[in-house]
Design an enzyme around this catalytic site. Structure first.
Site, mmCIF file in Angstrom:
data_model
loop_
_atom_site.group_PDB
_atom_site.id
_atom_site.type_symbol
_atom_site.label_atom_id
_atom_site.label_comp_id
_atom_site.label_asym_id
_atom_site.label_seq_id
_atom_site.Cartn_x
_atom_site.Cartn_y
_atom_site.Cartn_z
ATOM 1 N N HIS A 98 50.281 44.867 10.250
ATOM 2 C CA HIS A 98 49.595 44.311 11.419
ATOM 3 C C HIS A 98 49.592 42.796 11.273
ATOM 4 O O HIS A 98 49.529 42.279 10.149
ATOM 5 C CB HIS A 98 48.165 44.862 11.501
ATOM 6 C CG HIS A 98 47.534 44.582 12.823
ATOM 7 N ND1 HIS A 98 47.013 43.356 13.141
ATOM 8 C CD2 HIS A 98 47.401 45.351 13.926
ATOM 9 C CE1 HIS A 98 46.563 43.390 14.387
ATOM 10 N NE2 HIS A 98 46.784 44.591 14.886
ATOM 11 N N SER A 119 40.266 45.726 21.250
ATOM 12 C CA SER A 119 39.046 45.133 21.797
ATOM 13 C C SER A 119 38.582 45.733 23.119
ATOM 14 O O SER A 119 37.371 45.827 23.351
ATOM 15 C CB SER A 119 39.224 43.611 21.942
ATOM 16 O OG SER A 119 40.415 43.306 22.623
ATOM 17 N N GLU A 178 53.807 43.836 18.950
ATOM 18 C CA GLU A 178 52.521 43.205 19.280
ATOM 19 C C GLU A 178 52.641 41.682 19.192
ATOM 20 O O GLU A 178 52.514 41.118 18.091
ATOM 21 C CB GLU A 178 51.439 43.627 18.274
ATOM 22 C CG GLU A 178 50.960 45.037 18.401
ATOM 23 C CD GLU A 178 49.486 45.153 18.000
ATOM 24 O OE1 GLU A 178 48.830 46.025 18.553
ATOM 25 O OE2 GLU A 178 49.007 44.365 17.164
ATOM 26 N N ILE A 238 47.013 39.154 21.409
ATOM 27 C CA ILE A 238 46.025 40.057 20.808
ATOM 28 C C ILE A 238 44.610 39.555 21.098
ATOM 29 O O ILE A 238 44.308 38.371 20.914
ATOM 30 C CB ILE A 238 46.261 40.191 19.278
ATOM 31 C CG1 ILE A 238 47.559 40.960 19.026
ATOM 32 C CG2 ILE A 238 45.087 40.893 18.601
ATOM 33 C CD1 ILE A 238 47.937 41.088 17.559
ATOM 34 N N ASN A 268 42.628 50.824 17.271
ATOM 35 C CA ASN A 268 42.446 50.156 15.980
ATOM 36 C C ASN A 268 41.019 49.587 15.932
ATOM 37 O O ASN A 268 40.661 48.751 16.761
ATOM 38 C CB ASN A 268 43.507 49.046 15.878
ATOM 39 C CG ASN A 268 43.420 48.243 14.600
ATOM 40 O OD1 ASN A 268 42.573 48.515 13.739
ATOM 41 N ND2 ASN A 268 44.278 47.243 14.462
ATOM 42 N N PHE A 269 40.242 50.033 14.971
ATOM 43 C CA PHE A 269 38.849 49.576 14.879
ATOM 44 C C PHE A 269 38.727 48.196 14.218
ATOM 45 O O PHE A 269 37.649 47.607 14.201
ATOM 46 C CB PHE A 269 37.999 50.584 14.101
ATOM 47 C CG PHE A 269 37.783 51.911 14.804
ATOM 48 C CD1 PHE A 269 38.324 52.169 16.051
ATOM 49 C CD2 PHE A 269 37.009 52.905 14.204
ATOM 50 C CE1 PHE A 269 38.114 53.387 16.707
ATOM 51 C CE2 PHE A 269 36.783 54.125 14.846
ATOM 52 C CZ PHE A 269 37.338 54.364 16.087
ATOM 53 N N LYS A 270 39.830 47.713 13.623
ATOM 54 C CA LYS A 270 39.834 46.415 12.920
ATOM 55 C C LYS A 270 38.604 46.310 12.012
ATOM 56 O O LYS A 270 38.181 47.304 11.427
ATOM 57 C CB LYS A 270 39.926 45.270 13.940
ATOM 58 C CG LYS A 270 41.148 45.410 14.858
ATOM 59 C CD LYS A 270 41.557 44.137 15.535
ATOM 60 C CE LYS A 270 42.858 44.356 16.289
ATOM 61 N NZ LYS A 270 43.418 43.159 16.856
ATOM 62 N N GLY A 327 46.356 43.065 24.111
ATOM 63 C CA GLY A 327 45.755 42.846 25.422
ATOM 64 C C GLY A 327 45.668 44.073 26.315
ATOM 65 O O GLY A 327 45.186 43.975 27.447
HETATM 66 O O1 G3P Z 1 46.184 46.747 16.710
HETATM 67 C C1 G3P Z 1 45.967 46.510 18.061
HETATM 68 C C2 G3P Z 1 45.611 45.128 18.330
HETATM 69 O O2 G3P Z 1 46.137 44.162 17.523
HETATM 70 C C3 G3P Z 1 45.558 44.763 19.742
HETATM 71 O O3 G3P Z 1 44.314 44.194 19.892
HETATM 72 O O4 G3P Z 1 42.287 43.647 21.063
HETATM 73 O O5 G3P Z 1 44.496 42.981 22.007
HETATM 74 O O6 G3P Z 1 43.819 45.372 22.023
HETATM 75 P P1 G3P Z 1 43.700 44.027 21.322
#
Ligand code: G3P
Length: 225
Positions: free
Chosen positions: A93, A203, A141, A146, A10-12, A181
């Site tokens: 999301h 991330s 999630e 996150i 996810n590039f957010k 994470g």
């Molecule tokens: O959509 C995936 C996301 O919410 C997870 O983010 O940075 O924890 O991999 P991250």
């Protein structure tokens, strides 16, 4: 088009993965996916969908609105996502939440258009609820993990296994992903051992200094061998 084990990046709204950089990162992910024989999909921002689709890997929108074409301003029409060449969309999301009835309507609209729905949910109970809308995927999630680099599969394994159990009780055909994470191949392997059929992450790859090395690590974790 979306095979499991699946890795969705996810590039957010990260600056590191906006515009030309979204295309650049997608090219790297596409080459890693091909080399490792793993299905990797990306979720860029809506204005980047069309240019990222040209890279050739499966592309998801980050969000759609449950609308039919008409006089709506500033919303994302599922038909527009389809015409841009996306395979489907993330929905709900935790950074773009929807009400239950909106989630259900989005899943229906995506299905009508032959698009894939990936519904995010914060905990196993909500996963069960959204599974009843019969999306293609549910992604558990926990919001508090996150962006922390602390993988849900490692620090809250019971969340993943419980989500798998509850979703499969509703409909064994709904596939289950987990996210929050996820940072290493080991995090991905652990998620798959818990019954997840893929991961959703952001991330650890998008903000990595070396995109290719970060992508290789997580993608190798999803290899079948
Ligand atoms: O959509 C995936 C996301 O919410 C997870 O983010 O940075 O924890 O991999 P991250």
């Amino acid at each position: 088009m979306l095979e499991t084990p699946l890795v969705i990046v996810n590039f957010k709204a990260y600056a590191e993965a906006t515009g030309k950089k979204a295309v650049e990162l997608s090219r790297i992910l596409s080459s890693v996916a091909e080399r490792e024989g793993v299905c990797v999909a990306v979720a860029p921002q809506a204005p980047d969908l069309r240019s990222v689709v040209e890279v050739g890997l499966p592309v998801l929108a980050q969000h759609v609105d449950p609308l039919t074409p008409g006089a709506h301003t500033g919303w994302i029409l599922p038909e527009a996502v389809k015409e841009a060449g996306a395979a489907g969309s993330l929905i709900n999301h935790s950074e773009r939440p929807l009400r239950a009835e909106e989630i259900e309507a989005c899943v229906r609209r995506l299905r009508e258009l032959g698009l894939v729905s990936v519904v995010c949910a914060a905990d196993p109970g909500l996963c069960r609820k959204v599974a009843s809308f019969r999306p293609d995927f549910v992604a558990v999630e926990p919001p508090e993990l996150i962006g922390t680099g602390r993988a849900v599969s490692k620090v809250r394994p019971e969340v993943v296994s419980e989500a798998v159990k509850l979703v499969k009780e509703v409909d064994p055909g709904v596939r289950v992903l987990c996210g929050a994470g996820i940072s290493t191949g080991e995090d991905v392997r652990t998620a798959l051992k818990l019954g997840a059929e893929g991961v959703l992450l952001a991330s650890s790859v998008v903000k990595a200094k070396d995109w290719r090395a970060a992508a290789e690590d997580v993608v190798r974790g999803a290899r079948r061998d």
